[in-house]
Design a protein around this motif. Structure first.
Motif, PDB file in Angstrom:
ATOM      1  N   THR A  18       0.834  -1.206   0.000  1.00 16.98           N
ATOM      2  CA  THR A  18       0.000   0.000   0.000  1.00 16.98           C
ATOM      3  C   THR A  18       0.866   1.251   0.000  1.00 16.98           C
ATOM      4  N   TYR A  28      -6.267   2.562  -6.970  1.00 13.88           N
ATOM      5  CA  TYR A  28      -7.115   3.391  -6.110  1.00 13.88           C
ATOM      6  C   TYR A  28      -6.684   3.265  -4.655  1.00 13.88           C
ATOM      7  N   ILE A  29      -6.418   4.402  -4.057  1.00 13.42           N
ATOM      8  CA  ILE A  29      -6.104   4.475  -2.628  1.00 13.42           C
ATOM      9  C   ILE A  29      -6.975   5.571  -2.031  1.00 13.42           C
ATOM     10  N   SER A  30      -7.656   5.287  -0.935  1.00 14.43           N
ATOM     11  CA  SER A  30      -8.518   6.289  -0.314  1.00 14.43           C
ATOM     12  C   SER A  30      -7.694   7.456   0.210  1.00 14.43           C
ATOM     13  N   GLU A  31      -8.337   8.625   0.289  1.00 10.08           N
ATOM     14  CA  GLU A  31      -7.656   9.811   0.812  1.00 10.08           C
ATOM     15  C   GLU A  31      -7.234   9.599   2.266  1.00 10.08           C
ATOM     16  N   LYS A  32      -8.032   8.855   3.016  1.00 13.86           N
ATOM     17  CA  LYS A  32      -7.697   8.574   4.413  1.00 13.86           C
ATOM     18  C   LYS A  32      -6.391   7.789   4.502  1.00 13.86           C
ATOM     19  N   THR A  33      -6.250   6.783   3.647  1.00 15.49           N
ATOM     20  CA  THR A  33      -5.026   5.979   3.644  1.00 15.49           C
ATOM     21  C   THR A  33      -3.832   6.803   3.178  1.00 15.49           C
ATOM     22  N   LYS A  34      -4.040   7.602   2.133  1.00 15.99           N
ATOM     23  CA  LYS A  34      -2.953   8.462   1.653  1.00 15.99           C
ATOM     24  C   LYS A  34      -2.471   9.390   2.764  1.00 15.99           C
ATOM     25  N   THR A  35      -3.419   9.983   3.483  1.00 17.90           N
ATOM     26  CA  THR A  35      -3.070  10.904   4.571  1.00 17.90           C
ATOM     27  C   THR A  35      -2.256  10.197   5.646  1.00 17.90           C
ATOM     28  N   LYS A  36      -2.677   8.975   6.006  1.00 17.32           N
ATOM     29  CA  LYS A  36      -1.940   8.205   7.023  1.00 17.32           C
ATOM     30  C   LYS A  36      -0.509   7.924   6.577  1.00 17.32           C
TER      31      LYS A  36
END
Length: 325
Positions: A18, A28-36
């Protein structure tokens, strides 16, 4: 010990795959995961492939440009010139529009670094962003004091303020007001205010400065400009820190029945090609965009070649002989 991709994955509580997908912007990567992931990178000061780039001298030929806004004529023309000249030299350009938001700027820096840019040219207003100190790649600033290791290319702000103020005084104005950006931001543009105040005092005149925050929109600025005329109905001239503010003041003064330049004078700053063509009557201090961009690219390429550079480069300004001041 230098942080590894595994460390980022553990701190962000995601898989190594990831993290890799986030860094390479694949799938596709969620914005929440990107932020983390980006928060973990920042906390660990992890810069992907920076060691490999240094060891093997790999180059992506990608240059990141990070500026407050492309909607301002000065920054718009500056970015346009940088992009054209860098492209002609074989570079790919990624542009970040920070909108004077430190969180957005930090996100852009992380994105640019993860895309393995070779270097950055920065003209943002925000302060205290640690990535500039730890980026581990060449950075050149335009009209911004970042740190002692980052060279700054700028116009002669002090002389520009001096020319503008002396010009208004020579035309008989005594009640002259200056509008400037916030002084808590460490920018050489504040030297315009210093020059204005020094020149006013030299002529035994009282300096009056109104602070206009970079984040203010058109309506916010209009209220401040109305306040100036309300609190100082006898104002004879205004030296504005940029042309867009000067034009807004010009329009307001005209709507208030002031005759320009007979009983009210206005001088702006930047003197972009757009403003000189659209509003040729606006007197302004011209920043040499062509020379600034040439010097910025010259110094950037020296930094890319690990050659020594100076801390600052100051380029001359000139007066655009309009009719408003």
């Amino acid at each position: 010990m230098k942080s590894k991709l595994e460390d980022v994955a553990e701190l962000a509580q995601v898989s190594k795959t990831t993290v890799s997908r986030v860094l390479n912007n694949r799938g596709y990567i969620s914005e929440k995961t990107k932020t983390k992931v980006f928060q973990a990178m920042q906390e660990l000061n992890y810069q992907p492939n920076s060691a490999a780039r240094q060891l093997y001298k790999q180059k992506t030929n990608i240059i990141g440009l990070l500026f407050p806004t492309v909607s301002n004529p000065f920054f718009g023309e500056l970015i346009n010139e940088l992009e054209k000249k860098l492209y002609d030299k074989g570079y790919i350009v990624i542009i970040g529009n920070s909108m004077n938001n430190p969180e957005k700027e930090t996100h852009y820096i992380n994105q640019l670094l993860s895309n393995q840019v070779d270097a950055l040219i920065v003209g943002t207003h925000n302060i205290g962003i640690s990535q500039y100190n730890n980026a581990n790649l060449p950075i050149v600033a335009i009209d911004r004091i970042m740190n002692e290791d980052i060279p700054d290319i700028r116009s002669d702000n002090y002389n520009g303020g001096l020319i503008a103020t002396e010009r208004l005084i020579s035309q008989g104005a005594k009640k002259i007001i200056h509008t400037n950006g916030p002084i808590d931001v460490n920018t050489p543009a504040n030297l315009r205010q210093n020059a204005y105040e020094d020149t006013m005092r030299k002529h035994d005149l009282t300096p009056i400065t109104y602070t206009i925050d970079f984040s203010f929109d058109y309506k916010d600025k209009l209220e401040i400009f109305k306040t100036i005329f309300r609190e100082h109905p006898d104002v004879e001239a205004i030296f504005a820190s940029n042309d867009t503010d000067a034009l807004q003041i010009y329009q307001l003064a005209s709507s208030l029945g002031r005759q320009i330049p007979e009983d009210f004078k206005i001088i702006g700053y930047d003197g972009t090609e757009l403003m000189r063509n659209l509003v040729p009557q606006l007197t302004s201090i011209v920043q040499p965009i062509d020379a600034i961009t040439n010097k910025a690219i010259e110094i950037l390429e020296k930094r890319l070649a690990s050659e020594s550079t100076e801390q600052e480069y100051i380029l001359p300004v000139e007066l655009w002989e309009g009719t408003t001041g």
